[in-house]
Design an enzyme around this catalytic site. Sequence first.
Site, short mmCIF file in Angstrom:
data_model
loop_
_atom_site.label_atom_id
_atom_site.label_comp_id
_atom_site.label_asym_id
_atom_site.label_seq_id
_atom_site.Cartn_x
_atom_site.Cartn_y
_atom_site.Cartn_z
N LYS A 141 0.99 -8.75 20.87
CA LYS A 141 0.06 -8.49 19.77
C LYS A 141 -0.69 -7.17 19.99
O LYS A 141 -0.80 -6.35 19.08
CB LYS A 141 -0.95 -9.65 19.68
CG LYS A 141 -2.17 -9.34 18.86
CD LYS A 141 -3.13 -10.51 18.82
CE LYS A 141 -4.19 -10.50 19.88
NZ LYS A 141 -5.25 -9.50 19.72
N ARG A 195 -11.03 -7.27 14.42
CA ARG A 195 -11.70 -6.05 14.87
C ARG A 195 -10.74 -4.87 15.09
O ARG A 195 -11.10 -3.72 14.91
CB ARG A 195 -12.40 -6.31 16.20
CG ARG A 195 -13.65 -7.10 16.13
CD ARG A 195 -14.22 -7.18 17.52
NE ARG A 195 -14.20 -5.88 18.19
CZ ARG A 195 -15.11 -4.95 18.01
NH1 ARG A 195 -16.13 -5.16 17.24
NH2 ARG A 195 -15.00 -3.78 18.62
N CYS A 199 -19.17 -10.56 16.80
CA CYS A 199 -17.97 -11.23 17.29
C CYS A 199 -18.41 -12.30 18.27
O CYS A 199 -19.41 -12.16 18.96
CB CYS A 199 -17.10 -10.20 17.99
SG CYS A 199 -15.71 -10.89 18.86
N ARG A 205 -19.53 -6.20 21.08
CA ARG A 205 -18.31 -5.40 20.83
C ARG A 205 -18.53 -4.27 19.82
O ARG A 205 -17.98 -4.28 18.71
CB ARG A 205 -17.17 -6.29 20.38
CG ARG A 205 -16.73 -7.28 21.43
CD ARG A 205 -15.51 -8.04 21.01
NE ARG A 205 -14.29 -7.42 21.46
CZ ARG A 205 -13.08 -7.96 21.28
NH1 ARG A 205 -12.93 -9.07 20.65
NH2 ARG A 205 -12.01 -7.35 21.74
N VAL A 253 -16.06 -7.58 31.69
CA VAL A 253 -15.68 -6.72 30.56
C VAL A 253 -16.52 -7.02 29.32
O VAL A 253 -17.05 -6.11 28.68
CB VAL A 253 -14.17 -6.85 30.25
CG1 VAL A 253 -13.78 -5.98 29.06
CG2 VAL A 253 -13.34 -6.47 31.48
C1 UD1 Z 1 -8.82 -4.80 23.75
C2 UD1 Z 1 -7.88 -5.94 23.47
C3 UD1 Z 1 -8.54 -7.28 23.87
C4 UD1 Z 1 -9.03 -7.21 25.31
C5 UD1 Z 1 -9.88 -5.97 25.56
C6 UD1 Z 1 -10.22 -5.77 27.03
C7 UD1 Z 1 -6.60 -5.13 21.57
C8 UD1 Z 1 -6.30 -5.24 20.12
N1 UD1 Z 1 -7.57 -5.94 22.05
O1 UD1 Z 1 -9.98 -4.98 22.92
O2 UD1 Z 1 -7.55 -8.30 23.74
O3 UD1 Z 1 -9.82 -8.35 25.58
O4 UD1 Z 1 -9.18 -4.79 25.13
O5 UD1 Z 1 -9.08 -5.73 27.80
O6 UD1 Z 1 -5.96 -4.39 22.29
N2 UD1 Z 1 -17.12 -1.01 24.05
C9 UD1 Z 1 -18.23 -0.28 23.70
N3 UD1 Z 1 -18.14 0.56 22.63
C10 UD1 Z 1 -16.99 0.71 21.92
C11 UD1 Z 1 -15.85 -0.03 22.30
C12 UD1 Z 1 -15.96 -0.89 23.38
O7 UD1 Z 1 -19.28 -0.39 24.33
O8 UD1 Z 1 -16.97 1.49 20.97
C13 UD1 Z 1 -17.21 -1.95 25.20
C14 UD1 Z 1 -16.96 -3.41 24.79
O9 UD1 Z 1 -18.12 -4.03 24.30
C15 UD1 Z 1 -16.47 -4.00 26.10
C16 UD1 Z 1 -15.70 -2.85 26.75
O10 UD1 Z 1 -16.13 -1.67 26.08
O11 UD1 Z 1 -17.57 -4.36 26.90
C17 UD1 Z 1 -14.22 -2.94 26.67
O12 UD1 Z 1 -13.81 -3.23 25.35
P1 UD1 Z 1 -12.49 -2.61 24.71
O13 UD1 Z 1 -11.55 -2.19 25.80
O14 UD1 Z 1 -12.88 -1.60 23.70
O15 UD1 Z 1 -11.88 -3.87 23.96
P2 UD1 Z 1 -11.01 -3.79 22.67
O16 UD1 Z 1 -10.25 -2.50 22.68
O17 UD1 Z 1 -11.80 -4.16 21.48
#
Ligand code: UD1
Length: 419
Positions: free
Chosen positions: A22, A93, A117, A122, A329
């Site tokens: 996915k 998302r 979420c 997030r 995370v």
């Molecule tokens: C992706 C995966 C999800 C997985 C996550 C962590 C996809 C579609 N989803 O989610 O399954 O659980 O990686 O491995 O690939 N953050 C910020 N600001 C932002 C973006 C993120 O502060 O703009 C923080 C988040 O709150 C979190 C951390 O960064 O604490 C990591 O999140 P992120 O790697 O961005 O997760 P996703 O990409 O949403």
Amino acid sequence: MDKLLITGKKELKGEIFASGAKNSALPVLAASLLAESPMKVSNLPHLNDVTTMIELLGSMGIDIMLNEDMDVYVDASSIKNLNARYELVKTMRASILVLGPLLAKFHQAKVALPGGCAIGSRPVNLHIDAMRTMGASISLEGGYINAKSDGRLKGKTINFDPVSVTATENVLMAASLAEGETIINNAAKEPEVVDLADCLIKMGAQIKGQGTDKIVIQGVETLVGCDFSVMPDRVETATYLTAVAMTGGDIKIKGTRPNSVDSVVSKLREAGALIKSGEDWISLKMEINRPKATSLSTGPYPSFPTDMQAQFIALNSIANGTATVTENVFENRFMHVQEIARMGGKISLKGNTAIIQGIKDLVGAPVMATDLRASASLVLAGLVAKGTTQIDRIYHIDRGYERIEEKLNILGADIERIS
Ligand code: UD1
């Protein structure tokens, strides 16, 4: 609303095939927006999130065709509007993944803010800041990100803190069509980021360093469609391995990528599982009665994945001994703890750490899925529990696990979907 009814205490045995990932399918489908010519994406899993991404592209007026194997043909040249509507974004998302490609190719985008979420706040600030750094002007109005760029985006140095999977992917896609060189520091190293980079390279992009924390992209003027098959789903593979480590028995998963689950495999070995692998298969045998308690901390790849944290809380809840599981995370990703406690699990929370005192038997109960991976942990708990477990709100699980009850029933589980 559909529910899963699981009668536990069945040993699992047999062979299954891994589904497509996915988390690779979603960015690769978004990348099709960058192509001048049609793109064919295969090995897509039948999942609600994948359908949502296809609907999102369709809602922009893009021509999409599916054949009987679920290969998807996307022709982005037929695009009619550059909006990602709230009705679709709110259910997923990862819809934010269209921001980079729309801006890079069409120099404009209107993408709904994903909102809250169940597993923490997030935010999407990293995505927005990176696009601004690359020259986009962005305003937030009425729950939407309104983004515009005056011609091509500009290659820049982007430093991520914290490391983010989808933000790295958004920048990879945007930078592929930007003017000049982009450097991503503290880039996500997840295999799905590498899969996306490989797809973009097949489309004509110039990318180096994918899989490391520094990715360098030389922007090109055009990208073309290609045939791309998405990688196998490592979280699905790891979830089924964990299921069998809990129930006992043995499993072989074919069509998977064993090295993408290394961190989980080393924890399953610690729990007492015997694991073997070849180029595209992995097998697990559990000869002891109960797994041994296994402590862990989650982190970005190659550390232990947050997407497997809930399943390991389920494993530890029936393990021999006491374990700690620390979530590094996401904040608030422990919604499953209360539900496993309803089945008798002895778990306490201290900040971002769960302390799990393993007990011999969980007992089936009515429980509720609260997010995708939390629901997987409840399925695993149901598989080992005495009696029957009824899991409500399983639409969460249908977002991320293809035909879960069918695959588990092939292995000898007793699971039924009821409405
Ligand atoms: C992706 C995966 C999800 C997985 C996550 C962590 C996809 C579609 N989803 O989610 O399954 O659980 O990686 O491995 O690939 N953050 C910020 N600001 C932002 C973006 C993120 O502060 O703009 C923080 C988040 O709150 C979190 C951390 O960064 O604490 C990591 O999140 P992120 O790697 O961005 O997760 P996703 O990409 O949403």
